[in-house]
Design a protein around this motif. Sequence first.
Motif, short mmCIF file in Angstrom:
data_model
loop_
_atom_site.label_atom_id
_atom_site.label_comp_id
_atom_site.label_asym_id
_atom_site.label_seq_id
_atom_site.Cartn_x
_atom_site.Cartn_y
_atom_site.Cartn_z
N ALA A 162 37.62 33.47 31.05
CA ALA A 162 36.20 33.22 30.73
C ALA A 162 35.63 34.34 29.86
N GLY A 163 36.49 35.21 29.36
CA GLY A 163 36.06 36.18 28.35
C GLY A 163 35.85 37.60 28.83
N TYR A 164 36.04 37.86 30.11
CA TYR A 164 35.87 39.24 30.59
C TYR A 164 37.11 40.05 30.21
N THR A 165 36.89 41.19 29.57
CA THR A 165 38.04 41.93 29.05
C THR A 165 38.39 43.16 29.88
N GLY A 166 37.55 43.50 30.83
CA GLY A 166 37.80 44.72 31.61
C GLY A 166 38.73 44.51 32.78
N HIS A 167 38.78 45.54 33.61
CA HIS A 167 39.64 45.58 34.78
C HIS A 167 39.03 44.74 35.91
N VAL A 168 39.81 43.94 36.57
CA VAL A 168 39.34 43.17 37.73
C VAL A 168 40.17 43.54 38.94
N LYS A 169 39.54 44.18 39.92
CA LYS A 169 40.28 44.42 41.16
C LYS A 169 39.43 43.93 42.33
N SER A 170 40.09 43.76 43.46
CA SER A 170 39.37 43.25 44.62
C SER A 170 38.27 44.23 45.01
N PRO A 171 37.04 43.76 45.22
CA PRO A 171 35.96 44.67 45.62
C PRO A 171 36.03 44.97 47.12
N THR A 172 37.10 45.60 47.51
CA THR A 172 37.39 45.80 48.93
C THR A 172 36.30 46.59 49.64
N TYR A 173 35.78 47.63 49.00
CA TYR A 173 34.80 48.49 49.69
C TYR A 173 33.35 48.12 49.38
N THR A 174 33.11 47.63 48.16
CA THR A 174 31.74 47.24 47.82
C THR A 174 31.44 45.82 48.28
N LEU A 175 32.48 45.07 48.65
CA LEU A 175 32.42 43.68 49.12
C LEU A 175 32.10 42.66 48.04
N VAL A 176 31.38 43.08 46.99
CA VAL A 176 31.11 42.12 45.91
C VAL A 176 31.06 42.85 44.57
#
Length: 161
Positions: free
Chosen positions: A52-66
Amino acid sequence: MQDYTFHLHDEAGTLALGAALSRALVAGLSIYLHGDLGAGKTALTRALLHAAGYTGHVKSPTYTLVEPYTVNINQQLVEVMHFDLYRMGSPEEFLEAGFREHFNETNICIVEWPEKAENILPTPDINVILSVSGDGRDVKLCGATDKGNQCLARLKFAPNL
Ligand code: ADP
Ligand code: MG
């Protein structure tokens, strides 16, 4: 209600499904991802966001939850909220953080570990069940509302077998 089952032979299959999903989405959908650690919930979300066009890093938001992402869905900028509720302590934590307000007509919400907030989450439009199968993954997509079923009916996906 229709279910769609696929075998994702390798990671490329997961990438292709994420891309196909990103093309079928509309604003306001919520998608709950079920499956054990390592089943591919984050991998599928990452594939969808990148397609969908996002070019950055995607990791699970384990600590921030979202984690919010602004992406392009059908030539429209849409906020995708990626939840990982694995470490959520209590329902109060979810409610006090205002997370419920993210489930609205304009956002898309993708939730890993919805089981951790079962009684406070709204009904999803689509449930995705991922499981390890041999070296690959099995995936089942289940529409739970009309909107979810319409989205899945638009899905154009043919995995490499
Ligand atoms: P989860 O978020 O469900 O805990 P992750 O997405 O973090 O799982 O991890 C899934 C792992 O499985 C990653 O190492 C990824 O490379 C791998 N993977 C994803 N899809 C497939 C697939 N179709 N076949 C084999 N491995 C896969
Ligand atoms: Mg994950």
